[in-house]
Design a protein around this motif. Structure first.
Motif, short mmCIF file in Angstrom:
data_model
loop_
_atom_site.label_atom_id
_atom_site.label_comp_id
_atom_site.label_asym_id
_atom_site.label_seq_id
_atom_site.Cartn_x
_atom_site.Cartn_y
_atom_site.Cartn_z
N LEU A 57 0.83 -1.21 0.00
CA LEU A 57 0.00 0.00 0.00
C LEU A 57 0.86 1.26 0.00
O LEU A 57 0.61 2.21 -0.77
CB LEU A 57 -0.93 -0.01 1.22
CG LEU A 57 -1.93 1.13 1.34
CD1 LEU A 57 -2.86 1.16 0.14
CD2 LEU A 57 -2.73 1.00 2.64
N MET A 58 1.88 1.31 0.86
CA MET A 58 2.79 2.45 0.94
C MET A 58 4.18 1.97 1.34
O MET A 58 4.34 0.92 1.94
CB MET A 58 2.32 3.45 2.01
CG MET A 58 0.98 4.09 1.76
SD MET A 58 0.58 5.22 3.13
CE MET A 58 -1.15 5.51 2.78
N THR A 59 5.17 2.80 1.03
CA THR A 59 6.52 2.60 1.56
C THR A 59 6.89 3.86 2.34
O THR A 59 6.30 4.92 2.16
CB THR A 59 7.55 2.37 0.45
OG1 THR A 59 7.56 3.51 -0.44
CG2 THR A 59 7.21 1.10 -0.34
N GLY A 60 7.86 3.71 3.22
CA GLY A 60 8.29 4.84 4.04
C GLY A 60 9.05 4.35 5.24
O GLY A 60 9.45 3.18 5.33
N THR A 61 9.23 5.28 6.18
CA THR A 61 9.92 4.94 7.42
C THR A 61 8.89 4.63 8.49
O THR A 61 8.05 5.46 8.80
CB THR A 61 10.82 6.10 7.88
OG1 THR A 61 11.76 6.41 6.83
CG2 THR A 61 11.58 5.74 9.15
N VAL A 62 8.95 3.42 9.03
CA VAL A 62 7.97 2.97 10.02
C VAL A 62 8.71 2.72 11.33
O VAL A 62 9.74 2.04 11.37
CB VAL A 62 7.27 1.68 9.56
CG1 VAL A 62 6.26 1.21 10.60
CG2 VAL A 62 6.60 1.89 8.21
N ASP A 63 8.17 3.31 12.41
CA ASP A 63 8.80 3.08 13.71
C ASP A 63 8.11 1.94 14.45
O ASP A 63 7.18 1.32 13.95
CB ASP A 63 8.85 4.36 14.55
CG ASP A 63 7.47 4.85 14.98
OD1 ASP A 63 6.49 4.05 14.94
OD2 ASP A 63 7.35 6.02 15.39
N ALA A 64 8.58 1.69 15.69
CA ALA A 64 8.08 0.54 16.44
C ALA A 64 6.62 0.65 16.82
O ALA A 64 5.97 -0.35 17.12
CB ALA A 64 8.93 0.35 17.70
N THR A 65 6.06 1.86 16.79
CA THR A 65 4.64 2.03 17.13
C THR A 65 3.74 1.93 15.91
O THR A 65 2.52 2.02 16.01
CB THR A 65 4.41 3.38 17.81
OG1 THR A 65 4.65 4.44 16.86
CG2 THR A 65 5.30 3.55 19.03
N TRP A 73 3.35 6.22 -2.10
CA TRP A 73 2.43 5.17 -2.53
C TRP A 73 3.21 3.95 -3.01
O TRP A 73 4.23 4.07 -3.67
CB TRP A 73 1.51 5.67 -3.64
CG TRP A 73 0.52 6.70 -3.18
CD1 TRP A 73 0.51 8.02 -3.51
CD2 TRP A 73 -0.57 6.48 -2.30
NE1 TRP A 73 -0.54 8.66 -2.89
CE2 TRP A 73 -1.23 7.73 -2.14
CE3 TRP A 73 -1.08 5.37 -1.63
CZ2 TRP A 73 -2.35 7.90 -1.34
CZ3 TRP A 73 -2.19 5.54 -0.83
CH2 TRP A 73 -2.82 6.76 -0.69
N GLY A 74 2.69 2.78 -2.65
CA GLY A 74 3.34 1.53 -3.06
C GLY A 74 2.87 1.07 -4.42
O GLY A 74 2.01 1.70 -5.06
N GLN A 75 3.42 -0.08 -4.86
CA GLN A 75 3.14 -0.55 -6.22
C GLN A 75 1.71 -1.03 -6.39
O GLN A 75 1.23 -1.17 -7.52
CB GLN A 75 4.11 -1.66 -6.60
CG GLN A 75 3.82 -3.02 -5.97
CD GLN A 75 4.74 -4.10 -6.51
OE1 GLN A 75 5.97 -3.99 -6.43
NE2 GLN A 75 4.16 -5.13 -7.09
N ASN A 76 0.98 -1.28 -5.30
CA ASN A 76 -0.41 -1.76 -5.43
C ASN A 76 -1.43 -0.74 -4.95
O ASN A 76 -2.58 -1.10 -4.66
CB ASN A 76 -0.59 -3.05 -4.63
CG ASN A 76 0.32 -4.16 -5.11
OD1 ASN A 76 1.16 -4.64 -4.37
ND2 ASN A 76 0.19 -4.54 -6.38
N ALA A 77 -1.03 0.54 -4.88
CA ALA A 77 -1.95 1.60 -4.47
C ALA A 77 -2.85 1.96 -5.65
O ALA A 77 -2.37 2.44 -6.68
CB ALA A 77 -1.20 2.81 -3.97
N LYS A 78 -4.12 1.69 -5.50
CA LYS A 78 -5.08 1.91 -6.58
C LYS A 78 -5.17 3.40 -6.95
O LYS A 78 -5.38 4.24 -6.07
CB LYS A 78 -6.45 1.39 -6.18
CG LYS A 78 -7.50 1.45 -7.29
CD LYS A 78 -8.89 1.08 -6.76
CE LYS A 78 -8.95 -0.33 -6.23
NZ LYS A 78 -10.32 -0.67 -5.77
N GLY A 135 7.20 -0.33 5.12
CA GLY A 135 5.97 0.32 4.67
C GLY A 135 4.75 -0.36 5.20
O GLY A 135 4.80 -1.10 6.19
N TRP A 136 3.63 -0.07 4.53
CA TRP A 136 2.36 -0.67 4.93
C TRP A 136 1.91 -1.66 3.86
O TRP A 136 1.95 -1.36 2.66
CB TRP A 136 1.30 0.43 5.09
CG TRP A 136 1.41 1.19 6.38
CD1 TRP A 136 2.51 1.32 7.16
CD2 TRP A 136 0.38 1.92 7.00
NE1 TRP A 136 2.25 2.09 8.25
CE2 TRP A 136 0.93 2.49 8.18
CE3 TRP A 136 -0.95 2.18 6.69
CZ2 TRP A 136 0.19 3.28 9.05
CZ3 TRP A 136 -1.69 2.98 7.55
CH2 TRP A 136 -1.13 3.51 8.73
#
Length: 545
Positions: A57-65, A73-78, A135-136
């Motif tokens: 869905l998305m890429t980015g920086t994700v923390d522990a929370t 936006w990721g490769q499958n984001a409509k 990401g998500w």
């Protein structure tokens, strides 16, 4: 914008993790995703035969929370180009999708709104998926042919950090717990192990039973709604019962949800096609069911009766019935259904074949007439105008009746009369385990009619089990036999036939009990006496001469 996105991300992450079935992460050198060996509910999860697709869905920086920054936006984001940044307007749109939704509805909304399924990030998650960008992701079960009695997982949505090993625990449970039972009418039955509150052994619900041809045999189908019933927005059940040729079409159908009796064509429909009966509840979630207290664990039952008919198999493999349940199996897609395992029951019936003989000889007697009375309710086996077996009450027959009384009472009725042939054979087909009175209502010529009936006690040993796994000759009937006037006789279980003989016995004088053999003996004796008398007269006359 990052501050706004971080706040929204935290809110969405908290709800998504609780609702969709991901569990904690472990440190690793690279991001990975793999299927765990347990469901979110803690049950064992067997991944064999199950397929899952991974959508980015998305890429980015994700923390522990679970917060995400620098979101792209990721490769499958409509409707979005992969790698482009997420704008403030797009964050507002995401918030609108989130508002008022929890659990399955949130997962479904995010999937429906934001996931393009054309080119999954991973079409099949098997083993461990490595080198996954932070990401998500949305993970969706895509199994085409579910194993029996299972359901698909909710859409799973969760963040992943660059150094995490994400173990996915699918949010799935088994489908409805489905059983089919037949009600035994005389024997005790086995208590299920483990115990099952749906099986009332006091009322003799079981997988195997014995009955008379002509009896209405009670059956029950039960589907217990699964623990994830609340995750569905629509829930369909279709009960399919397939009867053997030894049964007539089901009747007296009663459908219940818990203790509430449902109404045909309001709550359910019934259809018949050949040997099949289907009872369909199109949607348990509609208004007609709202006030019935239906939730996870509610038993949906179908009770009905089927007449055991004259095509019934005697002994042997019995008369089988099978049942299956079709049920909603995907909480994400209303239209998807799958099937349960097959449930089985067997119903047995038996036959007595008698031979009428002259006492003390092997001479077979022709012309003896018999009727059969069931001791439990006093009814007699009878034949309808269209040659069907039934059991009827005959007026005037009491416990003190004699054979002559019974003979008079059954005259002109539908009571079946079995007459011994030249080989002495007579018989009655389609008998339950239990006691009977075999009345001889007419003796062969020159023989005396017994005053009282012959006591017949049909016995059988069946596997009165609660888990009949298949319809085959190894399961069901162990032995069959009878006790007739105190004499125990073994029958043949493959045919269900119990062979026995009844001798003509009487305390009357020889002339009243004899047949033609006795008559010829007297004729010959008289001739000898006559010849002897003539000889003596001739001898006397010569001496005088």
């Amino acid at each position: 914008m990052k501050k706004v996105w971080k706040g929204f991300a935290a809110a969405v992450s908290a709800v998504a993790i609780a609702a969709t079935g991901f569990i904690g992460v472990n440190a690793a050198n690279a991001a990975t995703i793999e299927l765990g060996n347990q469901t979110q509910g803690g049950e064992d999860f067997v991944a064999t035969g199950r397929t899952f697709a991974v959508y980015q869905l998305m890429t980015g920086t994700v923390d522990a929370t679970g917060k995400i920054t620098d979101a792209k936006w990721g490769q499958n984001a409509k409707g979005h180009t992969a790698g482009t940044g997420v704008t403030q307007d797009e964050i507002t749109a995401l918030q609108n999708v989130q508002d008022g939704k929890t659990g399955a509805s949130l997962g479904k909304a995010l999937y429906d709104t934001y996931v393009d399924t054309t080119n999954p990030y991973a079409a099949s998650l098997s083993g461990k998926l490595t080198d996954v960008p932070a990401g998500w992701y949305v993970i969706v079960e895509t199994t085409d042919d579910l194993p029996n009695d299972t359901s698909k997982s909710l859409y799973m949505f969760a963040p992943i950090q660059a150094d995490q090993d994400l173990v996915v625990t699918p949010k799935t449970v088994n489908g409805p717990d489905f059983i089919k039972k037949v009600q035994e009418n005389t024997k005790d039955v086995e208590t299920p192990n483990p115990t099952d509150s749906r099986v009332n052994t006091e009322n003799k619900w079981n997988d195997i039973a014995d009955y008379n041809i002509g009896d209405d045999v009670p059956f029950k189908l039960t589907a217990t709604l699964p623990s994830n019933y609340a995750d569905y927005t629509k829930y369909k059940l279709v009960f399919t019962d397939t009867r053997g040729t030894g049964f007539d079409q089901p009747k007296e159908i009663v459908v219940k949800a818990g203790a509430s009796t449902l109404t045909e064509n309001t709550h359910y429909t019934t259809a018949f096609d050949g040997q099949k009966m289907t009872v369909t509840i199109d949607d348990l979630k509609v208004d007609a069911f709202k006030n019935l207290g239906i939730d996870a664990g509610t038993n949906i039952t179908v009770d009905y009766k089927m007449r055991l008919n004259d095509s019934a198999v005697i002994g042997g493999n019995g008369n089988p019935n099978t049942a299956e349940l079709e049920y909603s199996s995907n909480p994400n897609v209303d239209s998807e259904t799958d099937k349960s395992h097959t449930e089985y029951t067997k119903t047995f019936t038996y036959k007595i074949d008698g031979t009428k003989k002259q006492a003390g000889t092997e001479n077979k007697l022709e012309g003896a007439k018999f009727v059969l009375q069931r001791k439990s309710d006093g009814k007699f086996q009878a034949t309808t105008a269209d040659s069907k077996t039934e059991w009827i009450t005959i007026d005037g027959v009491t416990d003190s009746s004699t054979s002559a009384n019974v003979a008079a009472a059954v005259q002109g009725t539908k009571v079946k009369i079995s007459t011994s042939g030249a080989d002495g054979k007579f018989g009655f087909t389609g008998l339950d385990y239990g006691e009977y009175k075999l009345w001889e209502i007419e003796a062969p010529a020159n023989f005396t009619l017994p005053t009282t009936p012959f006591a017949v006690d049909v016995t059988s040993a069946t596997d009165n089990m609660q888990n009949l796994g298949a319809i085959n000759t190894a399961d069901g009937l162990t032995s069959v036999g009878a006790t007739i006037n105190g004499t125990t006789i073994s029958g043949e279980k493959t045919t269900g036939v119990i062979n026995f003989s009844i001798d003509n016995s009487s305390t009357s004088a020889l002339p009243s009990t004899g047949g033609m053999g006795t008559t010829m003996l007297y004729v010959a004796g008289g001739a000898i006496v006559l010849i002897a008398g003539i000889g003596m007269a001739v001898a006397l006359r010569r001496r005088r001469a």
